[in-house]
Design a protein around this motif. Sequence first.
Motif, PDB file in Angstrom:
ATOM      1  N   GLY A   1      -3.988  27.076  31.428  1.00 15.81           N
ATOM      2  CA  GLY A   1      -4.012  26.247  30.228  1.00 15.81           C
ATOM      3  C   GLY A   1      -4.566  27.048  29.064  1.00 15.81           C
ATOM      4  N   ILE A   2      -4.691  26.399  27.924  1.00 22.65           N
ATOM      5  CA  ILE A   2      -5.188  27.049  26.707  1.00 22.65           C
ATOM      6  C   ILE A   2      -6.470  26.361  26.264  1.00 22.65           C
ATOM      7  CG2 ILE A   2      -4.672  27.649  24.303  1.00 22.65           C
ATOM      8  CD1 ILE A   2      -1.668  27.332  25.060  1.00 22.65           C
ATOM      9  N   TYR A   3      -7.542  27.129  26.150  1.00 26.91           N
ATOM     10  CA  TYR A   3      -8.817  26.571  25.709  1.00 26.91           C
ATOM     11  C   TYR A   3      -8.731  26.245  24.223  1.00 26.91           C
ATOM     12  CZ  TYR A   3     -13.855  25.992  25.140  1.00 26.91           C
ATOM     13  OH  TYR A   3     -15.106  25.481  24.871  1.00 26.91           O
ATOM     14  N   ILE A   4      -9.185  25.028  23.827  1.00 23.17           N
ATOM     15  CA  ILE A   4      -9.090  24.621  22.423  1.00 23.17           C
ATOM     16  C   ILE A   4     -10.450  24.200  21.853  1.00 23.17           C
ATOM     17  CG2 ILE A   4      -6.654  24.002  22.511  1.00 23.17           C
ATOM     18  CD1 ILE A   4      -7.484  21.080  22.844  1.00 23.17           C
TER      19      ILE A   4
ATOM     20  N   THR B   1     -11.433  29.403  21.289  1.00 25.55           N
ATOM     21  CA  THR B   1     -10.129  28.764  21.148  1.00 25.55           C
ATOM     22  C   THR B   1      -9.019  29.810  21.253  1.00 25.55           C
ATOM     23  OG1 THR B   1     -11.022  27.015  19.739  1.00 25.55           O
ATOM     24  CG2 THR B   1      -8.654  27.433  19.596  1.00 25.55           C
ATOM     25  N   GLY B   2      -8.022  29.513  22.074  1.00 21.57           N
ATOM     26  CA  GLY B   2      -6.910  30.439  22.275  1.00 21.57           C
ATOM     27  C   GLY B   2      -6.996  31.238  23.552  1.00 21.57           C
ATOM     28  N   ASP B   3      -8.154  31.235  24.218  1.00 17.03           N
ATOM     29  CA  ASP B   3      -8.276  31.925  25.507  1.00 17.03           C
ATOM     30  C   ASP B   3      -7.472  31.177  26.567  1.00 17.03           C
ATOM     31  OD1 ASP B   3      -9.946  33.841  24.435  1.00 17.03           O
ATOM     32  OD2 ASP B   3     -11.793  32.883  25.128  1.00 17.03           O
ATOM     33  N   LEU B   4      -6.871  31.922  27.476  1.00 16.05           N
ATOM     34  CA  LEU B   4      -6.182  31.311  28.611  1.00 16.05           C
ATOM     35  C   LEU B   4      -7.208  31.016  29.699  1.00 16.05           C
ATOM     36  CD1 LEU B   4      -2.972  33.538  28.935  1.00 16.05           C
ATOM     37  CD2 LEU B   4      -3.150  31.243  27.937  1.00 16.05           C
ATOM     38  N   VAL B   5      -7.147  29.826  30.265  1.00 16.26           N
ATOM     39  CA  VAL B   5      -8.067  29.445  31.345  1.00 16.26           C
ATOM     40  C   VAL B   5      -7.251  29.166  32.609  1.00 16.26           C
ATOM     41  CG1 VAL B   5      -9.970  28.609  29.935  1.00 16.26           C
ATOM     42  CG2 VAL B   5      -8.061  27.083  30.405  1.00 16.26           C
TER      43      VAL B   5
END
Length: 302
Positions: free
Chosen positions: A110-113, A93-97
């Motif tokens: 986007g932002i992985y959640i 969670t919080g990684d940029l994809v």
Amino acid sequence: MKKKILLPIFASFMFFTGMGIHDAQAATYTDITNTAKAYIGAPYKYGGTDIKTGVDCSAYTQLVFSKLGISLERTSNAQYQQGTSIAKDNLKTGDLVFFNTSGSGVSHVGIYIGDSNFISATTSSGVKIDKINDPYYWGSRYVGAKRVASFSDYGEVKDAEIDFTIYSSRGEVALKLAKKLQLDTSHTNSSFPDVKPGSKYAGAAEALKKIGVFTGDENGKFNPGSPITRGQLSKVLVEAFNLKQQGATENFVDVPGSHWANSYVSILASNKITVGKGDNLFGVNDNVTIEHLDAFIQRLTQ
């Protein structure tokens, strides 16, 4: 002498950019997820940077991370140059994809959640949640991921000061509400484990609990010496004064339909108790000042 209290906040952590290592205030997985979700439904606008009128994908990620004190570059391609590369099966969670939606290179971020979900500003539906492995679109367009910040489950604790000559504590909210509602505050054997019978808040806290206004946190505690957010206060006021929706639903950009406080904020606004902070923002996570608390209660009892 100013009355202050030490409030836990998260210790500093390191995050990485293409320019090197920087310090930022630490945040949790919940912080990044809740901040990202707070803008669900915000409109999309190519090149846009105003959450009210529309943002593009990279402006959205830049905004979310900035709320946590983390700087991102402006474009998706520039953001792809930040941080460290993360394998798809090691996403947190919080990684940029990143995705290729234009046929050439990185063009969407986007932002992985968690749970294979990510949130981003899409051209079709604005800010929304999608599946990273969606076989109909996103799955085949996935490019990679970058970790630009380290989040935690809880974070380490250090001290910071909240000035309660400016901000209202939960205990003070209880005292003022109990007085305005003319509640019986003689029962001081509080069922809240952190409110002793000798506390000045005991009777008020117990009286408000009996009518369902305060229920305590996940551990049943009242936390009388903690600040209260505008979102939390909206729920308290709606339930304390048994307010109902008046007319059309009031919407704020930072309190989308999916937000837990949406109905409470809308009811409060529809009753003309609040008009927000301007720019169509309510300030749902802002701590309540004494001035604003007094103004809300005055409007409710006029």
